[in-house]
Design a protein around this motif. Structure first.
Motif, PDB file in Angstrom:
ATOM      1  N   ASP A 139       3.448 -12.179   3.835  1.00 18.98           N
ATOM      2  CA  ASP A 139       2.858 -11.123   4.654  1.00 18.98           C
ATOM      3  C   ASP A 139       3.728  -9.873   4.659  1.00 18.98           C
ATOM      4  OD1 ASP A 139       0.759 -12.795   5.247  1.00 18.98           O
ATOM      5  OD2 ASP A 139       1.524 -13.378   7.218  1.00 18.98           O
ATOM      6  N   TRP A 140       5.045 -10.058   4.789  1.00 17.41           N
ATOM      7  CA  TRP A 140       5.958  -8.909   4.823  1.00 17.41           C
ATOM      8  C   TRP A 140       5.955  -8.170   3.490  1.00 17.41           C
ATOM      9  CZ3 TRP A 140      10.778  -8.001   2.285  1.00 17.41           C
ATOM     10  CH2 TRP A 140      11.490  -6.898   2.775  1.00 17.41           C
ATOM     11  N   LEU A 141       6.018  -8.906   2.408  1.00 18.87           N
ATOM     12  CA  LEU A 141       6.046  -8.288   1.089  1.00 18.87           C
ATOM     13  C   LEU A 141       4.758  -7.519   0.789  1.00 18.87           C
ATOM     14  CD1 LEU A 141       7.646 -11.274  -0.824  1.00 18.87           C
ATOM     15  CD2 LEU A 141       8.691  -9.006  -0.567  1.00 18.87           C
ATOM     16  N   ALA A 142       3.656  -7.939   1.384  1.00 15.67           N
ATOM     17  CA  ALA A 142       2.377  -7.271   1.143  1.00 15.67           C
ATOM     18  C   ALA A 142       2.302  -5.917   1.831  1.00 15.67           C
ATOM     19  CB  ALA A 142       1.229  -8.158   1.622  1.00 15.67           C
ATOM     20  N   THR A 143       3.137  -5.695   2.830  1.00 14.66           N
ATOM     21  CA  THR A 143       3.007  -4.475   3.635  1.00 14.66           C
ATOM     22  C   THR A 143       4.248  -3.581   3.615  1.00 14.66           C
ATOM     23  OG1 THR A 143       3.758  -5.669   5.622  1.00 14.66           O
ATOM     24  CG2 THR A 143       1.383  -5.593   5.200  1.00 14.66           C
ATOM     25  N   VAL A 144       5.410  -4.110   3.278  1.00 13.17           N
ATOM     26  CA  VAL A 144       6.629  -3.312   3.369  1.00 13.17           C
ATOM     27  C   VAL A 144       6.634  -2.216   2.316  1.00 13.17           C
ATOM     28  CG1 VAL A 144       7.965  -4.801   1.815  1.00 13.17           C
ATOM     29  CG2 VAL A 144       9.155  -3.434   3.555  1.00 13.17           C
ATOM     30  N   ASN A 145       7.144  -1.054   2.695  1.00  8.24           N
ATOM     31  CA  ASN A 145       7.253   0.080   1.782  1.00  8.24           C
ATOM     32  C   ASN A 145       8.718   0.232   1.383  1.00  8.24           C
ATOM     33  OD1 ASN A 145       6.857   2.424   0.323  1.00  8.24           O
ATOM     34  ND2 ASN A 145       6.968   3.746   2.129  1.00  8.24           N
ATOM     35  N   LEU A 146       9.034  -0.210   0.173  1.00 12.41           N
ATOM     36  CA  LEU A 146      10.400  -0.121  -0.327  1.00 12.41           C
ATOM     37  C   LEU A 146      10.488   0.990  -1.368  1.00 12.41           C
ATOM     38  CD1 LEU A 146      11.390  -3.871  -0.803  1.00 12.41           C
ATOM     39  CD2 LEU A 146      12.467  -2.255   0.753  1.00 12.41           C
ATOM     40  N   PRO A 147      11.248   2.057  -1.088  1.00 13.68           N
ATOM     41  CA  PRO A 147      11.408   3.092  -2.116  1.00 13.68           C
ATOM     42  C   PRO A 147      12.114   2.532  -3.340  1.00 13.68           C
ATOM     43  CG  PRO A 147      12.966   3.422  -0.303  1.00 13.68           C
ATOM     44  CD  PRO A 147      12.039   2.323   0.117  1.00 13.68           C
ATOM     45  N   ASP A 148      11.772   3.063  -4.505  1.00 13.18           N
ATOM     46  CA  ASP A 148      12.328   2.525  -5.743  1.00 13.18           C
ATOM     47  C   ASP A 148      13.836   2.758  -5.829  1.00 13.18           C
ATOM     48  OD1 ASP A 148       9.772   1.816  -6.336  1.00 13.18           O
ATOM     49  OD2 ASP A 148       9.427   3.413  -7.774  1.00 13.18           O
ATOM     50  N   ILE A 149      14.240   3.996  -6.041  1.00 14.58           N
ATOM     51  CA  ILE A 149      15.657   4.330  -6.172  1.00 14.58           C
ATOM     52  C   ILE A 149      15.930   5.585  -5.348  1.00 14.58           C
ATOM     53  CG2 ILE A 149      17.480   5.089  -7.752  1.00 14.58           C
ATOM     54  CD1 ILE A 149      16.257   3.387  -9.921  1.00 14.58           C
ATOM     55  N   VAL A 150      16.781   5.443  -4.357  1.00 11.94           N
ATOM     56  CA  VAL A 150      17.176   6.560  -3.498  1.00 11.94           C
ATOM     57  C   VAL A 150      18.571   7.038  -3.877  1.00 11.94           C
ATOM     58  CG1 VAL A 150      17.585   7.303  -1.128  1.00 11.94           C
ATOM     59  CG2 VAL A 150      15.722   5.705  -1.631  1.00 11.94           C
ATOM     60  N   ALA A 261      15.435 -14.925   9.643  1.00 14.05           N
ATOM     61  CA  ALA A 261      16.371 -14.066  10.369  1.00 14.05           C
ATOM     62  C   ALA A 261      16.396 -12.660   9.778  1.00 14.05           C
ATOM     63  CB  ALA A 261      17.769 -14.680  10.342  1.00 14.05           C
ATOM     64  N   LEU A 262      16.406 -12.553   8.454  1.00  9.62           N
ATOM     65  CA  LEU A 262      16.442 -11.238   7.827  1.00  9.62           C
ATOM     66  C   LEU A 262      15.132 -10.480   8.015  1.00  9.62           C
ATOM     67  CD1 LEU A 262      18.351 -11.730   4.456  1.00  9.62           C
ATOM     68  CD2 LEU A 262      19.220 -10.848   6.620  1.00  9.62           C
ATOM     69  N   LEU A 263      14.015 -11.185   8.006  1.00 11.45           N
ATOM     70  CA  LEU A 263      12.735 -10.518   8.242  1.00 11.45           C
ATOM     71  C   LEU A 263      12.656  -9.986   9.665  1.00 11.45           C
ATOM     72  CD1 LEU A 263      10.171 -12.783   6.351  1.00 11.45           C
ATOM     73  CD2 LEU A 263      11.123 -10.575   5.644  1.00 11.45           C
ATOM     74  N   ASP A 264      13.197 -10.724  10.623  1.00 13.47           N
ATOM     75  CA  ASP A 264      13.261 -10.224  11.997  1.00 13.47           C
ATOM     76  C   ASP A 264      14.088  -8.947  12.048  1.00 13.47           C
ATOM     77  OD1 ASP A 264      11.692 -12.241  13.020  1.00 13.47           O
ATOM     78  OD2 ASP A 264      13.380 -13.472  13.685  1.00 13.47           O
ATOM     79  N   GLN A 265      15.230  -8.927  11.366  1.00 11.28           N
ATOM     80  CA  GLN A 265      16.099  -7.772  11.361  1.00 11.28           C
ATOM     81  C   GLN A 265      15.438  -6.589  10.647  1.00 11.28           C
ATOM     82  OE1 GLN A 265      18.751  -7.139  12.911  1.00 11.28           O
ATOM     83  NE2 GLN A 265      19.873  -5.523  11.816  1.00 11.28           N
ATOM     84  N   ALA A 266      14.847  -6.836   9.500  1.00 13.76           N
ATOM     85  CA  ALA A 266      14.201  -5.767   8.741  1.00 13.76           C
ATOM     86  C   ALA A 266      13.022  -5.173   9.508  1.00 13.76           C
ATOM     87  CB  ALA A 266      13.733  -6.282   7.378  1.00 13.76           C
ATOM     88  N   SER A 267      12.268  -6.010  10.210  1.00 12.51           N
ATOM     89  CA  SER A 267      11.140  -5.535  10.972  1.00 12.51           C
ATOM     90  C   SER A 267      11.595  -4.688  12.154  1.00 12.51           C
ATOM     91  CB  SER A 267      10.307  -6.723  11.473  1.00 12.51           C
ATOM     92  OG  SER A 267       9.784  -7.451  10.386  1.00 12.51           O
ATOM     93  N   TRP A 268      12.697  -5.091  12.784  1.00 19.73           N
ATOM     94  CA  TRP A 268      13.216  -4.326  13.921  1.00 19.73           C
ATOM     95  C   TRP A 268      13.712  -2.962  13.468  1.00 19.73           C
ATOM     96  CZ3 TRP A 268      18.155  -2.449  15.067  1.00 19.73           C
ATOM     97  CH2 TRP A 268      18.340  -1.957  16.363  1.00 19.73           C
TER      98      TRP A 268
END
Length: 271
Positions: A139-150, A261-268
């Motif tokens: 579910d997280w991977l379907a919605t998260v917006n990760l920029p390619d290279i910053v 645990a990491l998904l909780d942190q990333a979502s916060w």
């Protein structure tokens, strides 16, 4: 992970013969060694020659002193690792350098596709926990917006500490077949999330991250890339995949708890 090469050592020379090279692994490695020999001498093997043996490409390079990092790293080893990574990240990215293998531009979609497949989890110690982590990851991977290279950096493309040799004073980096351009946050995440060190708790993760002096936005991106790569390793440790049999019993559940645990942190952080 697929076996891509055979290595022979003669004196102070290493011959690396590829048994598969579908992603241009010999070209990536040769380009990396040439570039680093000019821009960061003694960080990686020196390029000596290229050849073809029995129809297979060969990269010939100097032998690097030291032994692979393993077990719980000492303070000196962890500082040596951080210094090697900082030296690498300080190297200018060549114009037109292709993205590393499985880089940030493609990794999210690949991991989502792999994790969304059906798996028989009955061999897991706690199938319920693993299923919860798997579903949340999908579910997280379907919605998260990760920029390619910053923050563009040079990447070795593999966070396995077997690729880091320690001679008692400094660390050097080997195995460059996935070399290319990447993002700073993605590459730090690749090291701290690699299953070979995370499952054994080899790293003081927060101390290592502190070595890079990340600002707030970089740290937030790091947490997202850590979650992404943790999801990748969860996939690798599901029944039917190689990591399930290579790692001790209970590793999949350990990874599932870590992913949650990491998904909780990333979502916060994204709120």
């Amino acid at each position: 992970m697929a076996h891509t090469h055979d290595v022979t050592v003669g004196g102070d020379v290493v011959r690396k013969r590829y048994v598969s090279w579908d992603d241009g692994e010999p070209e990536r490695e040769w380009a990396a060694l040439q570039h680093l020999a000019l821009e960061a001498p003694d960080l990686a093997p020196s390029p000596l020659d290229r050849a073809v043996e029995d129809g297979r490409p060969v990269v010939v390079m100097s032998l690097v002193a030291g032994e692979p990092l393993g077990g719980r790293l000492s303070v000196a080893q962890e500082q040596g690792l951080a210094e090697a990574m900082r030296r690498l990240f300080a190297v200018a990215v060549p114009d037109g350098l292709a993205e590393r293998a499985n880089g940030p531009a493609v990794m999210r979609d690949k991991v989502h596709e792999w994790l969304a497949e059906d798996y028989d989890l009955t061999a897991c110690q706690d199938a319920g926990l693993v299923l919860i982590a798997k579903d949340r990851a999908v579910d997280w991977l379907a919605t998260v917006n990760l920029p390619d290279i910053v923050d563009p950096v040079i990447a070795i493309g593999d966070g396995n500490l077997d690729n880091v040799l320690w001679d008692g004073e400094v660390c050097r980096l080997i195995d460059w077949e996935e070399y290319g351009a990447s993002d700073l946050a993605h590459e730090i995440a690749d090291v701290v999330e690699h299953a070979s060190s995370r499952l054994t708790r080899s790293l003081d993760v927060e101390a290592l991250i502190a070595e890079f002096g990340l600002d707030g936005s970089q740290r937030a991106r790091l947490e997202q890339h850590r979650a992404l790569l943790a999801c990748f390793w969860l996939m690798k440790m599901l029944p039917g995949n190689g990591g399930f049999v290579r790692n001790p019993a209970g590793s999949t559940e350990d990874q599932a708890r870590h992913v949650l645990a990491l998904l909780d942190q990333a979502s916060w952080l994204s709120k």
